[in-house]
Design an enzyme around this catalytic site. Structure first.
Site, PDB file in Angstrom:
ATOM      1  N   CYS A  92       0.837  -1.200   0.000  1.00  0.00           N
ATOM      2  CA  CYS A  92       0.000   0.000   0.000  1.00  0.00           C
ATOM      3  C   CYS A  92       0.872   1.250   0.000  1.00  0.00           C
ATOM      4  CB  CYS A  92      -0.914  -0.003   1.226  1.00  0.00           C
ATOM      5  SG  CYS A  92      -1.927   1.487   1.377  1.00  0.00           S
ATOM      6  N   CYS A 148       0.200   3.069   3.655  1.00  0.00           N
ATOM      7  CA  CYS A 148       0.579   2.499   4.958  1.00  0.00           C
ATOM      8  C   CYS A 148       1.558   1.329   4.852  1.00  0.00           C
ATOM      9  CB  CYS A 148      -0.661   2.065   5.731  1.00  0.00           C
ATOM     10  SG  CYS A 148      -1.484   0.594   5.057  1.00  0.00           S
ATOM     11  N   CYS A 205      -5.547   0.175   5.900  1.00  0.00           N
ATOM     12  CA  CYS A 205      -5.998   1.570   5.902  1.00  0.00           C
ATOM     13  C   CYS A 205      -7.247   1.800   5.068  1.00  0.00           C
ATOM     14  CB  CYS A 205      -4.884   2.499   5.437  1.00  0.00           C
ATOM     15  SG  CYS A 205      -4.517   2.414   3.658  1.00  0.00           S
ATOM     16  N   ASP A 265      21.306  -3.012 -17.865  1.00  0.00           N
ATOM     17  CA  ASP A 265      21.299  -4.065 -16.853  1.00  0.00           C
ATOM     18  C   ASP A 265      20.283  -5.124 -17.284  1.00  0.00           C
ATOM     19  OD1 ASP A 265      21.049  -5.694 -14.658  1.00  0.00           O
ATOM     20  OD2 ASP A 265      20.537  -4.099 -13.243  1.00  0.00           O
TER      21      ASP A 265
END
Length: 453
Positions: free
Chosen positions: A212, A215, A237, A362
């Site tokens: 999230c 949170c 949340c 990369d």
């Protein structure tokens, strides 16, 4: 409106047009350099050559080129004059080139559209000079980590561009958790899936944006479409997917060649396979509805959509049915593999891996691709090429593919001869960006591809 311009701007446009002529006739491509020439003479050239256009900007990690093409074709089908950067030159100079190429001295621009694909990091440069009608963001995945960094960095680059144009309407992928509840002044409309593709409610271990953004609790899902996209919610949340204005409301059929679905109440067939192409079609549908285009026009256009170069483009090599997939990050690669795995017949596959700047230098990201799923298919021949061919060979061997079936050819001529001499009539080519571009140029030189761009 009739566009009035200064002597400096005229010189800028003429210089760029002449440079573009040279690049097209001599170099057979090259759509960035003419824009650089124009900008060198007049740094504000974009605001002048784009004046009068209703602009739709398409950005995000995956699906930009195909979605741009779909939107362009729908608007064209509707009868409006429209331009686009169909070569995929989506950096600032390339976009300048597109507008300069279509600029006509003394012409009137009225109800003309421009559907422009924009690199995520370049959006802020474009919106400094253009206020679009609509900006759409397709998704956010890890891509070219040496250039973009993680997904939150990519999001911030896009937001920098959006902050410049608070009056522009945003059409965002609601299934993308990173795009919900943004602190923006813009009007925002969301699109996404209201129908599950399968029973999967758990995201992959290597998926992006698993936590999230408010949170940091792991998301849970009512369903997952692919990677971290889907009907997400935070059990801690309460952050969840926004309400969708435009949605996949029914999935009628998905196979190795196409999909039939419903967008709101409109049944549409997408002749390019894969869940990601349903998203592309849904995004194009959403933009078209924002522009007030009739369902009948949208349906006809989407059902006759041809593949953009290198995006499930189908060609014939000495009687062999060949389909080219551009692959550039784990999320897109896995979706391409899922599409290939729908094929129940015997087939061959060619894996082309480059590490040029445009590919991402990369290449460790290939270890996040689920090549293991190929062991459950009827893959019979494995061709490997590109600057990092041996890295790819090691990855495929580790995934469980039989190295005795590997044909490693670094030169395109030898690769093509091996393909022609193979026993499989169906071949999938999965290539990173510069590998796809360069191999297409070779195939074009041999007459297997008619149009280079």
């Amino acid at each position: 409106m009739v566009r009035k311009i200064s002597i400096k701007t005229i010189i800028s446009i003429l210089s760029a047009k002449f440079t573009l002529f040279l690049t097209k006739t001599i170099l057979k491509g090259g759509t960035t350099f003419p824009g650089r020439v124009a900008l060198k003479i007049d740094k504000n050239i974009l605001s002048k050559v784009s004046k009068g256009y209703k602009v739709i900007l398409v950005t995000g990690t995956n699906g930009k080129t195909t979605t741009t093409s779909m939107i362009y074709n729908i608007i064209k089908e509707s009868g409006h004059p429209v331009i686009t950067n169909n070569t995929g030159a989506n950096l600032f100079p390339g976009i300048v080139t597109t507008f300069v190429d279509n600029y006509k001295f003394g012409s009137k621009v009225k109800d003309n559209y421009a559907v422009i694909e924009v690199d995520e990091a370049n959006l802020k440069y474009i919106t400094e000079y253009i206020t679009p009608e609509v900006i759409t963001v397709t998704n956010l995945f890890r891509d070219q980590l040496d250039r973009y960094g993680e997904v939150y960095t990519t999001l911030n680059k896009i937001l920098e561009g959006i902050y410049n144009v608070p009056e522009t309407t945003l059409v965002l992928n609601g299934d993308e958790s990173l795009l919900g509840k943004l602190d923006l002044k813009n009007p925002v409309h969301f699109y996404g899936f209201d129908k599950a593709v399968n029973d999967n409610k758990t995201i992959e271990i290597n998926a992006d944006a698993k936590f999230c953004k408010f949170c940091k609790t792991p998301y849970e899902y009512n369903f997952v479409t692919y990677n971290h996209l889907g009907d997400f919610y935070c059990p801690n949340c309460g952050y969840k997917r926004s309400d969708l204005m435009y949605a996949v409301t029914d999935i009628i059929d998905i196979n190795a060649d196409s999909s039939t679905i419903k967008f709101n109440d409109l049944e549409v067939s997408i002749n390019q396979s894969g869940t990601y192409n349903i998203y592309n079609g849904l995004c194009a549908y959403s933009i078209a509805k924002e522009l007030g285009i009739d369902d009948s026009v949208i349906k006809k256009s989407l059902e006759n959509q041809s593949s953009s170069f290198g995006r499930q483009e189908t060609i014939n090599i000495e009687g062999k049915d060949v389909k080219i997939f551009l692959v550039k990050n784990p999320a897109g690669y896995n979706q391409s593999l899922d599409t290939i795995c729908l094929n129940k017949e015997k087939f061959a596959a060619a894996f082309l891996l480059n590490d040029n700047y445009a590919d991402g230098q990369d290449v460790s990201w290939i270890w996040d691709v689920d090549f293991e799923k190929l062991t459950e298919t009827n893959i019979d021949e494995v061709y490997i090429s590109g600057l990092r061919a041996y890295d790819m060979a090691v990855r495929l061997k580790t995934a469980g593919l039989d190295p005795n079936k590997f044909v490693i050819e670094e030169q395109y001529e030898a690769l093509t001869e091996a393909i022609k001499n193979g026993s499989c009539d169906k071949l999938y080519i999965l290539a990173t960006y510069t590998a796809m571009i360069n191999y297409r140029k070779y195939l074009h030189s041999k007459g297997y591809i008619k149009n280079l761009w």
